[in-house]
Design an enzyme around this catalytic site. Structure first.
Site, PDB file in Angstrom:
ATOM      1  N   LYS A 101       0.880  -1.163   0.000  1.00 48.56           N
ATOM      2  CA  LYS A 101       0.000   0.000   0.000  1.00 48.56           C
ATOM      3  C   LYS A 101       0.916   1.212   0.000  1.00 48.56           C
ATOM      4  O   LYS A 101       1.268   1.742   1.056  1.00 48.56           O
ATOM      5  CB  LYS A 101      -0.908  -0.043   1.236  1.00 48.56           C
TER       6      LYS A 101
HETATM    7  N1  PPE Z   1      -8.489  -1.661  -2.441  1.00 49.21           N
HETATM    8  C1  PPE Z   1      -7.843  -0.464  -2.471  1.00 49.21           C
HETATM    9  C2  PPE Z   1      -7.220  -0.027  -3.738  1.00 49.21           C
HETATM   10  C3  PPE Z   1      -7.781   0.303  -1.309  1.00 49.21           C
HETATM   11  O1  PPE Z   1      -7.139   1.458  -1.335  1.00 49.21           O
HETATM   12  C4  PPE Z   1      -8.400  -0.139  -0.121  1.00 49.21           C
HETATM   13  C5  PPE Z   1      -8.359   0.694   1.119  1.00 49.21           C
HETATM   14  C6  PPE Z   1      -9.070  -1.383  -0.145  1.00 49.21           C
HETATM   15  C7  PPE Z   1      -9.073  -2.111  -1.309  1.00 49.21           C
HETATM   16  C8  PPE Z   1      -9.704  -1.958   1.092  1.00 49.21           C
HETATM   17  O2  PPE Z   1      -8.722  -2.342   2.030  1.00 49.21           O
HETATM   18  P1  PPE Z   1      -8.978  -2.335   3.603  1.00 49.21           P
HETATM   19  O3  PPE Z   1      -9.135  -0.921   4.016  1.00 49.21           O
HETATM   20  O4  PPE Z   1      -7.780  -2.988   4.165  1.00 49.21           O
HETATM   21  O5  PPE Z   1     -10.240  -3.107   3.857  1.00 49.21           O
HETATM   22  N2  PPE Z   1      -8.390   2.090   0.927  1.00 49.21           N
HETATM   23  C9  PPE Z   1      -8.041   2.979   2.008  1.00 49.21           C
HETATM   24  C10 PPE Z   1      -7.728   4.383   1.505  1.00 49.21           C
HETATM   25  C11 PPE Z   1      -8.874   5.167   0.987  1.00 49.21           C
HETATM   26  C12 PPE Z   1      -8.480   6.583   0.654  1.00 49.21           C
HETATM   27  O6  PPE Z   1      -9.246   7.252  -0.083  1.00 49.21           O
HETATM   28  O7  PPE Z   1      -7.450   7.078   1.108  1.00 49.21           O
HETATM   29  C13 PPE Z   1      -9.077   2.975   3.119  1.00 49.21           C
HETATM   30  O8  PPE Z   1     -10.197   2.504   2.941  1.00 49.21           O
HETATM   31  O9  PPE Z   1      -8.737   3.435   4.206  1.00 49.21           O
END
Ligand code: PPE
Length: 308
Positions: A159
């Site tokens: 990430k």
């Molecule tokens: N895919 C992507 C590309 C992604 O960025 C997130 C989180 C997820 C899936 C879901 O992952 P998780 O949060 O571990 O369930 N995106 C983060 C950032 C958003 C932002 O705009 O900044 C979040 O949800 O915190």
């Protein structure tokens, strides 16, 4: 979405006033995207604020850093304590938490290895990511014309800040076309994830979500949703999906820390199922929010209580 300013940010070992948490414009990360980060939420519970899956998020932060040869100059225990400290210092009952590890100021040129490493943990109150109505009404999405970063170019296992410019392209395209959010396919045409969310479909009572090998982020909310759904007796598959699987689903929804569990009511102008939040989505949302509030003993170990 505007940021709601609070008092303090944790930066490099200290709680500093919000305005003082600054980096130089010539910081490496500003030019080359050499940062890794997390998005975490703390929820209000009967025992005060509690951080949802803090360990999982911090483990992923350290994995992301390792992938980019970045040594975080604090232990996971120290970052855990700092996260609790910054929430307490700002007297927040519920908030979004943004840890960020970035290559700082002092070196120019692509090589990051001599640049200092700065560590920041910011917190602020953050409402529903895709709009206040989205959790009930659902969102309208578009399959992006932009493909998800290829795993051989930018690994989904990290990430990293720079990787998000791919999501930025897709998000802006979808907004300008009048949709709420985008989903990206990989080069083979399989569904990966949204600009900031994982995706699930429900068909004939079975849940399916793309495997991490498709190129989506290994979402922590995705993982909790799989567990919650299985515990409720649903079959959950991690299998490749193509875009028509979204059109033909009975229900479709996003998962993510920011998005929580958001129904998808339309994909590329095709109404999904009944066109509103379906019964399985509603049941899972209920289970999810009960767990985040510490109301289900079975999942209390997913919470880190800030006052403990
Ligand atoms: N895919 C992507 C590309 C992604 O960025 C997130 C989180 C997820 C899936 C879901 O992952 P998780 O949060 O571990 O369930 N995106 C983060 C950032 C958003 C932002 O705009 O900044 C979040 O949800 O915190």
């Amino acid at each position: 979405m505007p940021i709601t300013q609070v008092e303090k940010i944790w930066m490099d070992g200290e709680l500093v006033p919000w305005q003082d948490a600054q980096v130089h414009v010539l910081s490496h990360a500003v030019h080359y995207g050499s940062g890794v980060f997390e998005g975490i939420r703390a929820y209000e519970t009967a025992r005060g604020a509690a951080v949802w899956h803090l360990d999982e998020h911090l483990k992923r932060l350290f994995r992301s850093a390792k992938l980019y040869h970045t040594d975080i100059p604090y232990s996971r225990e120290a970052i855990t304590q700092a996260t609790k400290d910054v929430i307490r210092a700002n007297e927040l009952n519920a908030c979004y938490i943004r840890p960020l590890v970035l290559r700082g100021y002092g070196e120019m040129g692509v090589n990051p290895l001599q640049a200092p490493v700065n560590v920041v943990i910011a917190v602020w109150p953050w409402g529903a990511y895709l709009g206040e109505d989205a959790l009930e009404e659902g969102v309208r999405i578009k399959i992006s014309s932009w493909r998800r970063n290829s795993q051989n170019s930018l690994p989904a296992a990290a990430k990293a800040t720079g990787q998000y410019i791919n999501s930025v392209l897709a998000k802006v395209e979808s907004l300008k076309a009048g949709y709420d959010e985008a989903i990206m396919l990989n080069e083979a045409g399989f569904v990966t994830d949204g600009s900031g969310e994982n995706v699930f479909v429900v068909r004939d009572g079975v849940l399916t979500t793309p495997p991490v090998s498709a190129g989506c982020l290994d979402g922590i909310t995705r993982g909790s949703t799989i567990t919650l759904a299985r515990d409720l007796g649903y079959e959950v598959r991690e299998e490749n999906l193509v875009r028509t699987d979204l059109y033909n689903a009975d229900e479709c929804f996003f998962t993510g820390t920011a998005a929580e569990l958001t129904p998808i009511r339309e994909v590329d102008d095709r109404v999904v199922g009944e066109g509103h939040r379906g019964p399985v989505t509603k049941e899972l949302q209920g289970a999810f929010f009960a767990a985040t509030k510490g109301e289900n003993e079975k999942y209390v170990h997913w919470l880190t209580y800030v006052n403990d």
